[in-house]
Design a protein around this motif. Structure first.
Motif, mmCIF file in Angstrom:
data_model
loop_
_atom_site.group_PDB
_atom_site.id
_atom_site.type_symbol
_atom_site.label_atom_id
_atom_site.label_comp_id
_atom_site.label_asym_id
_atom_site.label_seq_id
_atom_site.Cartn_x
_atom_site.Cartn_y
_atom_site.Cartn_z
ATOM 1 N N ASN A 151 92.066 30.457 32.581
ATOM 2 C CA ASN A 151 91.642 31.608 33.560
ATOM 3 C C ASN A 151 90.383 31.261 33.944
ATOM 4 O OD1 ASN A 151 90.858 33.881 35.024
ATOM 5 N ND2 ASN A 151 90.969 35.274 32.870
ATOM 6 N N PRO A 152 89.994 30.623 35.272
ATOM 7 C CA PRO A 152 89.004 30.273 35.724
ATOM 8 C C PRO A 152 88.098 31.377 35.910
ATOM 9 C CG PRO A 152 90.857 29.013 36.833
ATOM 10 C CD PRO A 152 91.347 30.443 35.995
ATOM 11 N N GLU A 153 88.589 32.690 35.926
ATOM 12 C CA GLU A 153 87.581 33.804 36.346
ATOM 13 C C GLU A 153 87.284 34.684 35.094
ATOM 14 O OE1 GLU A 153 86.102 34.597 39.136
ATOM 15 O OE2 GLU A 153 87.253 32.578 39.792
ATOM 16 N N ASN A 154 87.561 33.960 33.881
ATOM 17 C CA ASN A 154 87.281 34.464 32.532
ATOM 18 C C ASN A 154 85.794 34.936 32.413
ATOM 19 O OD1 ASN A 154 86.290 34.844 29.618
ATOM 20 N ND2 ASN A 154 88.546 33.941 29.083
ATOM 21 N N PRO A 155 85.395 36.121 32.038
ATOM 22 C CA PRO A 155 84.057 36.731 32.196
ATOM 23 C C PRO A 155 83.144 36.390 31.101
ATOM 24 C CG PRO A 155 85.602 38.458 31.610
ATOM 25 C CD PRO A 155 86.331 37.136 31.957
ATOM 26 N N GLU A 156 83.648 35.882 29.861
ATOM 27 C CA GLU A 156 82.914 35.517 28.742
ATOM 28 C C GLU A 156 83.081 34.189 28.230
ATOM 29 O OE1 GLU A 156 80.957 37.506 27.185
ATOM 30 O OE2 GLU A 156 81.323 38.917 28.713
ATOM 31 N N ALA A 157 84.282 33.276 28.311
ATOM 32 C CA ALA A 157 84.395 32.117 27.905
ATOM 33 C C ALA A 157 83.394 31.110 28.467
ATOM 34 C CB ALA A 157 85.732 31.695 28.218
ATOM 35 N N VAL A 158 82.827 30.368 27.729
ATOM 36 C CA VAL A 158 81.821 29.334 28.331
ATOM 37 C C VAL A 158 81.905 28.120 27.567
ATOM 38 C CG1 VAL A 158 79.695 30.353 27.163
ATOM 39 C CG2 VAL A 158 79.503 28.722 29.198
ATOM 40 N N VAL A 159 81.862 26.894 28.112
ATOM 41 C CA VAL A 159 82.291 25.524 27.213
ATOM 42 C C VAL A 159 80.699 25.142 27.081
ATOM 43 C CG1 VAL A 159 83.048 23.239 27.403
ATOM 44 C CG2 VAL A 159 84.402 25.198 28.313
ATOM 45 N N ILE A 160 80.531 24.791 25.682
ATOM 46 C CA ILE A 160 79.109 24.166 25.336
ATOM 47 C C ILE A 160 79.627 22.827 24.941
ATOM 48 C CG2 ILE A 160 77.208 24.454 23.835
ATOM 49 C CD1 ILE A 160 77.369 26.499 26.089
ATOM 50 N N ASP A 161 79.353 21.939 25.725
ATOM 51 C CA ASP A 161 79.502 20.497 25.199
ATOM 52 C C ASP A 161 78.149 19.913 25.088
ATOM 53 O OD1 ASP A 161 78.692 20.042 27.873
ATOM 54 O OD2 ASP A 161 80.664 19.181 28.692
ATOM 55 N N ARG A 162 78.211 18.503 25.011
ATOM 56 C CA ARG A 162 76.884 18.087 24.816
ATOM 57 C C ARG A 162 76.029 17.954 26.043
ATOM 58 N NH1 ARG A 162 77.542 11.785 26.428
ATOM 59 N NH2 ARG A 162 79.549 12.030 27.703
ATOM 60 N N HIS A 163 76.632 18.028 27.306
ATOM 61 C CA HIS A 163 75.877 18.012 28.451
ATOM 62 C C HIS A 163 75.046 19.581 28.651
ATOM 63 C CE1 HIS A 163 77.229 14.375 29.832
ATOM 64 N NE2 HIS A 163 78.418 14.702 29.666
ATOM 65 N N ALA A 164 75.981 20.762 28.126
ATOM 66 C CA ALA A 164 75.660 21.961 28.221
ATOM 67 C C ALA A 164 74.240 22.077 27.307
ATOM 68 C CB ALA A 164 76.714 22.878 28.037
ATOM 69 N N HIS A 165 74.491 21.557 26.199
ATOM 70 C CA HIS A 165 73.553 21.562 25.092
ATOM 71 C C HIS A 165 72.247 20.930 25.575
ATOM 72 C CE1 HIS A 165 71.082 19.409 21.853
ATOM 73 N NE2 HIS A 165 71.310 20.486 20.944
ATOM 74 N N ASP A 166 72.169 19.715 26.325
ATOM 75 C CA ASP A 166 70.969 19.044 26.584
ATOM 76 C C ASP A 166 70.511 19.620 27.677
ATOM 77 O OD1 ASP A 166 71.878 17.364 24.471
ATOM 78 O OD2 ASP A 166 72.125 15.591 26.110
ATOM 79 N N ILE A 167 71.175 20.432 28.570
ATOM 80 C CA ILE A 167 70.746 21.164 29.692
ATOM 81 C C ILE A 167 69.794 22.265 29.372
ATOM 82 C CG2 ILE A 167 71.126 22.723 31.454
ATOM 83 C CD1 ILE A 167 73.580 21.231 32.010
ATOM 84 N N ALA A 168 70.209 23.108 28.204
ATOM 85 C CA ALA A 168 69.445 24.163 27.592
ATOM 86 C C ALA A 168 68.302 23.717 26.775
ATOM 87 C CB ALA A 168 70.411 24.963 26.508
ATOM 88 N N VAL A 169 68.253 22.527 26.088
ATOM 89 C CA VAL A 169 67.257 22.265 25.423
ATOM 90 C C VAL A 169 66.016 21.246 26.051
ATOM 91 C CG1 VAL A 169 68.499 22.470 23.135
ATOM 92 C CG2 VAL A 169 68.493 20.256 24.214
ATOM 93 N N ARG A 170 66.649 20.862 27.342
ATOM 94 C CA ARG A 170 65.833 19.976 28.141
ATOM 95 C C ARG A 170 65.466 18.759 27.404
ATOM 96 N NH1 ARG A 170 63.128 23.216 32.457
ATOM 97 N NH2 ARG A 170 63.046 25.478 31.862
ATOM 98 N N GLU A 171 66.483 18.108 27.029
ATOM 99 C CA GLU A 171 66.465 16.774 26.284
ATOM 100 C C GLU A 171 67.687 16.191 26.325
ATOM 101 O OE1 GLU A 171 65.014 15.054 22.173
ATOM 102 O OE2 GLU A 171 64.579 17.010 22.421
ATOM 103 N N ILE A 172 67.621 14.875 26.583
ATOM 104 C CA ILE A 172 68.938 14.007 26.535
ATOM 105 C C ILE A 172 68.973 13.554 24.895
ATOM 106 C CG2 ILE A 172 70.312 12.118 27.450
ATOM 107 C CD1 ILE A 172 69.746 14.387 29.707
ATOM 108 N N TYR A 173 69.968 14.069 24.274
ATOM 109 C CA TYR A 173 70.282 13.558 22.850
ATOM 110 C C TYR A 173 70.801 12.226 22.609
ATOM 111 C CZ TYR A 173 68.584 17.667 20.417
ATOM 112 O OH TYR A 173 67.848 18.797 19.513
ATOM 113 N N GLY A 174 71.521 11.822 23.776
ATOM 114 C CA GLY A 174 71.973 10.656 23.624
ATOM 115 C C GLY A 174 73.182 10.822 22.509
ATOM 116 N N GLN A 175 73.283 9.510 21.413
ATOM 117 C CA GLN A 175 74.220 9.738 20.491
ATOM 118 C C GLN A 175 74.018 10.664 19.323
ATOM 119 O OE1 GLN A 175 77.337 8.518 21.073
ATOM 120 N NE2 GLN A 175 76.678 7.739 23.077
#
Length: 191
Positions: free
Chosen positions: A123-147
């Motif tokens: 459901n692409p219009e799901n109002p709550e679901a959000v995928v937190i992957d490594r990229h989403a994490h790195d965006i939020a913390v402003r740091e590329i964690y690499g491995q």
């Protein structure tokens, strides 16, 4: 690894980082990000002969540590062959159970990435679901964690970042999955 129990200052900083990445997205990146889950939804329906939920579940089950193109290849092959392959045993077992008729919510961990990935594709219009992957994490913390380990298997850490994406989405005026997808596109295409 970020703390599970973040201060209000840290939550605000993570939310601000997400909004800042959103603002760096080009108009084309925003368009593609906003369409990302809708495109994935159509692909899920296509590979599963119209059963979008089943297609979304198999895509999610086979997504861990795979590029999107590889994820699509494995899911398409699984439906064509009638069984999943090319991944770790746990992912293959989950995909096969879903293809055999078990509802994805009974197979996938619905409180973290693969479950949320399923929800966003189904459901692409799901109002709550959000995928937190490594990229989403790195965006939020402003740091590329690499491995390095991000600890996203911990529900508390996952939910902290998901809540920050929801807060950013409210401020931007979008649903969280679209904010995540736009910032993901801008992040992976950064110069």
């Amino acid at each position: 690894m970020i703390q599970v129990k973040a201060t209000e200052y840290q939550r605000t900083a993570y939310t601000r980082a997400i909004i800042d990445r959103w603002t760096t997205a080009t108009p084309d990146q925003r368009r593609r990000g906003r369409e990302w889950y809708t495109t994935a939804h159509r692909f899920a329906a296509h590979i599963a002969s119209g059963d979008t939920g089943k297609g979304a579940g198999v895509l999610a089950a086979l997504s861990a540590n795979k590029s999107w193109s590889e994820n699509c290849r494995l899911a398409r092959k699984a439906f064509f062959d009638g069984e999943a392959s090319g991944h770790v045993r746990d992912a293959i077992t989950k995909a096969n159970r879903i293809m055999a008729g078990t509802h994805p919510s009974e197979v996938l961990p619905m409180h973290i990435k693969t479950g949320c990935f399923y929800l966003c594709i189904a459901n692409p219009e799901n109002p709550e679901a959000v995928v937190i992957d490594r990229h989403a994490h790195d965006i939020a913390v402003r740091e590329i964690y690499g491995q390095r380990d991000r600890g996203l298997g911990a529900a508390g850490r996952y939910n902290l970042l998901a809540d920050c994406y929801r807060a950013a989405a409210r401020r931007i005026g979008e649903i969280p999955s679209k904010v995540q997808a736009v910032t993901w596109v801008a992040h992976i295409e950064r110069k």
